[in-house]
Design a protein around this motif. Structure first.
Motif, PDB file in Angstrom:
ATOM      1  N   LEU A 150       0.814  -1.215   0.000  1.00  0.00           N
ATOM      2  CA  LEU A 150       0.000   0.000   0.000  1.00  0.00           C
ATOM      3  C   LEU A 150       0.849   1.267   0.000  1.00  0.00           C
ATOM      4  O   LEU A 150       0.552   2.224  -0.731  1.00  0.00           O
ATOM      5  CB  LEU A 150      -0.931  -0.019   1.212  1.00  0.00           C
ATOM      6  CG  LEU A 150      -2.171   0.875   1.169  1.00  0.00           C
ATOM      7  CD1 LEU A 150      -2.975   0.669  -0.098  1.00  0.00           C
ATOM      8  CD2 LEU A 150      -3.037   0.616   2.398  1.00  0.00           C
ATOM      9  N   LYS A 151       1.891   1.316   0.813  1.00  0.00           N
ATOM     10  CA  LYS A 151       2.722   2.514   0.870  1.00  0.00           C
ATOM     11  C   LYS A 151       3.367   2.790  -0.490  1.00  0.00           C
ATOM     12  O   LYS A 151       3.470   3.950  -0.921  1.00  0.00           O
ATOM     13  CB  LYS A 151       3.796   2.365   1.941  1.00  0.00           C
ATOM     14  CG  LYS A 151       4.655   3.619   2.111  1.00  0.00           C
ATOM     15  CD  LYS A 151       5.632   3.475   3.264  1.00  0.00           C
ATOM     16  CE  LYS A 151       6.466   4.749   3.420  1.00  0.00           C
ATOM     17  NZ  LYS A 151       7.429   4.632   4.561  1.00  0.00           N
ATOM     18  N   LYS A 152       3.784   1.752  -1.169  1.00  0.00           N
ATOM     19  CA  LYS A 152       4.441   1.897  -2.464  1.00  0.00           C
ATOM     20  C   LYS A 152       3.471   2.322  -3.561  1.00  0.00           C
ATOM     21  O   LYS A 152       3.844   3.081  -4.469  1.00  0.00           O
ATOM     22  CB  LYS A 152       5.105   0.568  -2.842  1.00  0.00           C
ATOM     23  CG  LYS A 152       5.796   0.578  -4.183  1.00  0.00           C
ATOM     24  CD  LYS A 152       6.420  -0.784  -4.466  1.00  0.00           C
ATOM     25  CE  LYS A 152       7.099  -0.815  -5.839  1.00  0.00           C
ATOM     26  NZ  LYS A 152       7.701  -2.155  -6.124  1.00  0.00           N
ATOM     27  N   LYS A 153       2.211   1.888  -3.476  1.00  0.00           N
ATOM     28  CA  LYS A 153       1.273   2.050  -4.581  1.00  0.00           C
ATOM     29  C   LYS A 153       0.247   3.171  -4.408  1.00  0.00           C
ATOM     30  O   LYS A 153      -0.346   3.626  -5.396  1.00  0.00           O
ATOM     31  CB  LYS A 153       0.508   0.729  -4.773  1.00  0.00           C
ATOM     32  CG  LYS A 153       1.356  -0.462  -5.167  1.00  0.00           C
ATOM     33  CD  LYS A 153       1.711  -0.437  -6.630  1.00  0.00           C
ATOM     34  CE  LYS A 153       2.334  -1.745  -7.073  1.00  0.00           C
ATOM     35  NZ  LYS A 153       2.599  -1.753  -8.534  1.00  0.00           N
ATOM     36  N   ARG A 170      -3.090   7.324   5.976  1.00  0.00           N
ATOM     37  CA  ARG A 170      -3.732   8.280   6.875  1.00  0.00           C
ATOM     38  C   ARG A 170      -2.943   9.588   6.985  1.00  0.00           C
ATOM     39  O   ARG A 170      -3.521  10.678   7.000  1.00  0.00           O
ATOM     40  CB  ARG A 170      -3.891   7.654   8.265  1.00  0.00           C
ATOM     41  CG  ARG A 170      -5.089   6.742   8.370  1.00  0.00           C
ATOM     42  CD  ARG A 170      -6.383   7.568   8.339  1.00  0.00           C
ATOM     43  NE  ARG A 170      -7.561   6.702   8.245  1.00  0.00           N
ATOM     44  CZ  ARG A 170      -8.273   6.540   7.145  1.00  0.00           C
ATOM     45  NH1 ARG A 170      -7.926   7.162   6.019  1.00  0.00           N
ATOM     46  NH2 ARG A 170      -9.342   5.776   7.134  1.00  0.00           N
ATOM     47  N   GLU A 171      -1.622   9.482   7.054  1.00  0.00           N
ATOM     48  CA  GLU A 171      -0.800  10.689   7.169  1.00  0.00           C
ATOM     49  C   GLU A 171      -0.880  11.548   5.914  1.00  0.00           C
ATOM     50  O   GLU A 171      -0.955  12.777   5.991  1.00  0.00           O
ATOM     51  CB  GLU A 171       0.654  10.287   7.439  1.00  0.00           C
ATOM     52  CG  GLU A 171       1.622  11.463   7.538  1.00  0.00           C
ATOM     53  CD  GLU A 171       3.056  11.016   7.732  1.00  0.00           C
ATOM     54  OE1 GLU A 171       3.962  11.872   7.650  1.00  0.00           O
ATOM     55  OE2 GLU A 171       3.289   9.806   7.954  1.00  0.00           O
ATOM     56  N   ARG A 172      -0.886  10.914   4.768  1.00  0.00           N
ATOM     57  CA  ARG A 172      -0.828  11.669   3.511  1.00  0.00           C
ATOM     58  C   ARG A 172      -2.198  12.123   3.022  1.00  0.00           C
ATOM     59  O   ARG A 172      -2.345  13.222   2.491  1.00  0.00           O
ATOM     60  CB  ARG A 172      -0.153  10.823   2.431  1.00  0.00           C
ATOM     61  CG  ARG A 172       0.044  11.545   1.098  1.00  0.00           C
ATOM     62  CD  ARG A 172       1.072  10.856   0.257  1.00  0.00           C
ATOM     63  NE  ARG A 172       1.207  11.467  -1.057  1.00  0.00           N
ATOM     64  CZ  ARG A 172       1.915  12.572  -1.311  1.00  0.00           C
ATOM     65  NH1 ARG A 172       2.531  13.207  -0.329  1.00  0.00           N
ATOM     66  NH2 ARG A 172       1.994  13.035  -2.550  1.00  0.00           N
ATOM     67  N   TYR A 173      -3.233  11.290   3.220  1.00  0.00           N
ATOM     68  CA  TYR A 173      -4.541  11.584   2.634  1.00  0.00           C
ATOM     69  C   TYR A 173      -5.654  11.753   3.660  1.00  0.00           C
ATOM     70  O   TYR A 173      -6.788  12.084   3.273  1.00  0.00           O
ATOM     71  CB  TYR A 173      -4.924  10.478   1.635  1.00  0.00           C
ATOM     72  CG  TYR A 173      -3.938  10.386   0.492  1.00  0.00           C
ATOM     73  CD1 TYR A 173      -3.909  11.362  -0.501  1.00  0.00           C
ATOM     74  CD2 TYR A 173      -3.015   9.342   0.434  1.00  0.00           C
ATOM     75  CE1 TYR A 173      -2.984  11.295  -1.549  1.00  0.00           C
ATOM     76  CE2 TYR A 173      -2.096   9.265  -0.611  1.00  0.00           C
ATOM     77  CZ  TYR A 173      -2.085  10.244  -1.595  1.00  0.00           C
ATOM     78  OH  TYR A 173      -1.170  10.188  -2.620  1.00  0.00           O
ATOM     79  N   GLY A 174      -5.353  11.543   4.925  1.00  0.00           N
ATOM     80  CA  GLY A 174      -6.381  11.704   5.940  1.00  0.00           C
ATOM     81  C   GLY A 174      -7.594  10.847   5.638  1.00  0.00           C
ATOM     82  O   GLY A 174      -7.476   9.677   5.255  1.00  0.00           O
ATOM     83  N   ASN A 175      -8.777  11.434   5.788  1.00  0.00           N
ATOM     84  CA  ASN A 175     -10.006  10.699   5.537  1.00  0.00           C
ATOM     85  C   ASN A 175     -10.515  10.830   4.101  1.00  0.00           C
ATOM     86  O   ASN A 175     -11.654  10.454   3.811  1.00  0.00           O
ATOM     87  CB  ASN A 175     -11.088  11.154   6.520  1.00  0.00           C
ATOM     88  CG  ASN A 175     -10.764  10.742   7.940  1.00  0.00           C
ATOM     89  OD1 ASN A 175     -10.166   9.693   8.170  1.00  0.00           O
ATOM     90  ND2 ASN A 175     -11.148  11.573   8.904  1.00  0.00           N
ATOM     91  N   LYS A 176      -9.667  11.369   3.222  1.00  0.00           N
ATOM     92  CA  LYS A 176     -10.035  11.397   1.802  1.00  0.00           C
ATOM     93  C   LYS A 176     -10.077   9.993   1.217  1.00  0.00           C
ATOM     94  O   LYS A 176     -10.713   9.771   0.179  1.00  0.00           O
ATOM     95  CB  LYS A 176      -9.051  12.265   1.021  1.00  0.00           C
ATOM     96  CG  LYS A 176      -9.102  13.747   1.372  1.00  0.00           C
ATOM     97  CD  LYS A 176      -8.069  14.521   0.572  1.00  0.00           C
ATOM     98  CE  LYS A 176      -8.074  15.992   0.938  1.00  0.00           C
ATOM     99  NZ  LYS A 176      -7.030  16.763   0.207  1.00  0.00           N
TER     100      LYS A 176
END
Length: 416
Positions: free
Chosen positions: A176-179, A223-229
């Motif tokens: 997930l982190k990579k993609k 969560r850190e990068r996109y929050g609840n988006k």
């Protein structure tokens, strides 16, 4: 189109939905006419009418789910009385993009002896998605195997977005982190993640070292990068190794930390790509019922404190011990007439387990649906002329009046 204030719009849309539901119960004749008609189109109409409002109104969404369950009970009751009314109404389609996987879960055969090496090519997927759009499916699920190992997953998600399909992706989360950055740019906003324990028990189940750390790292990054988006849901597997109070509490803490609601998946006995372990060490027997009950009691206690973290109603939760212990002897009418499952080799079935309708290498999806074979499959599945799995156990419980009443009574007797 008239533009109204949102509050006024919400009231009008909800009233329209209520009027529709009330109209379904006026007379047997009218009910039969409604239930024998094109329910998929009706669902689409109501969704398009109400979706702009309920997205940011959880209470309204809850009311609509209850209304849908009421309509399901009406239809199920009518079909039990008049089997000739049963029709296939495909709304959800699950696409197994690849059988390949980067884990070796104890209960899963993908990537080994189930469709080994099979993967859907991009042109076939595009043709399939075009048919899905034309047929007005409500939900498209992208999964596998592990869909993130499909080299063209970004293009598949982008094509779903271009067609304005309501899609989500099911993953083990290891990549997930990579993609996620490319997937988000392609339009992905909804992800479900398989969860088989917390920490080392997870690694033992997937038979790979340090994978839980990678999973958590990926969720934390989203969560850190996109929050609840990006909405994240945990598909937590209830099997013998996870059936403990400690496991429930650890899972709950994890879900709360990352704002990832939990759906309880049940260890499976009839899926062609799933096993209960080499010696059935993942499965339950009647002797395990007290432990299962204790787990459900704990989930219900936690749900009362943080209801947003568990998606199932208390009625559904109370049914879980019977689903796990009784297996095929749990006789609740099936609602898989709403589903189409597509395998990585192009196989098209009405459900995960059986009722084959054709293969995409031979014909288009649009030519396989609403055929006599599809009609027979819908009727046989409803009447449980099949292995009788526990797929969609939640909607089946809520959609069948006698079953719902049984477990509603059980919730009244639950510990407080």
């Amino acid at each position: 189109m008239l533009v109204l204030r949102r509050d006024q719009n919400a009231g009008g849309r909800l009233e329209s939905a209520r009027n529709f539901l009330q109209s379904c119960s006026l007379t047997d004749q009218r009910t039969r006419k409604v239930l024998g008609g094109n329910v998929m189109t009706t669902h689409s109409m109501l969704r398009k009418l109400l979706e702009p409002v309920y997205q940011d109104r959880p209470s309204l969404k809850t009311q609509l789910r209850a209304a849908q369950a009421q309509l399901d009970r009406l239809r199920t009751g009518a079909w039990e009385r008049f089997p000739s009314l049963i029709r296939p109404h495909p709304e959800h389609i699950y696409l197994t993009l690849t059988a390949n996987c980067n884990l070796r879960c104890k209960g899963c055969r993908y990537g080994r002896d189930f469709m080994p090496g099979q993967q859907m090519a991009l042109p076939m997927v595009r043709d399939l998605l075009d048919d899905i759009k034309a047929l007005d499916f409500e939900i498209v699920r992208l999964y596998g195997g592990e869909p993130l190992v499909h080299k063209q997953i970004d293009e598949i998600v982008e094509y779903c977005t271009r067609l304005r399909l309501r899609s989500y992706l099911t993953t083990n989360g290891i990549l997930l982190k990579k993609k996620i950055d490319d997937l988000y740019a392609a339009g992905l906003r909804h992800i479900s993640i398989g969860l088989y324990g917390i920490g080392e028990p997870y690694n033992e189940y997937v038979q790979r070292k340090n994978r839980f750390h990678q999973l958590e790292e990926g969720i934390a990054y989203v969560r850190e990068r996109y929050g609840n988006k990006v909405t994240l849901t945990l598909g937590w597997l209830l099997m013998k190794p996870t059936c403990s109070i400690d496991s429930v509490r650890e899972t709950w803490q994890f879900a709360a930390r990352y704002n990832t609601p939990i759906f309880i998946n049940l260890v499976h006995y009839s899926l062609p790509y799933f096993t209960e372990g080499e010696d059935r060490e993942l499965a339950f027997t009647e002797a395990d019922r007290p432990a299962i009950n204790a787990v459900i009691d704990e989930f219900m206690r936690l749900q009362r404190e943080q209801p947003e973290l568990l998606t199932s109603s208390p009625i559904v939760l109370r049914s879980i011990p019977d689903w796990l212990v009784k297996g095929p002897n749990m006789r609740v009418p099936c609602d898989r007439h709403r589903l189409i499952w597509v395998g990585a080799d192009g196989t098209v079935q009405m459900c995960y387990v059986t009722f084959k309708l054709g293969n995409l290498h031979e014909k288009r999806l649009k030519d396989m649906l609403f055929t006599p074979e599809h009609l027979d499959a819908a009727r046989d599945s409803f009447k449980l002329n099949c292995p009788n799995c526990h797929c969609a156990y939640d909607t089946r419980v809520l959609g069948h009046g006698p079953t719902r009443r049984k477990y509603m009574a059980a919730t009244w007797q639950s510990p407080t």
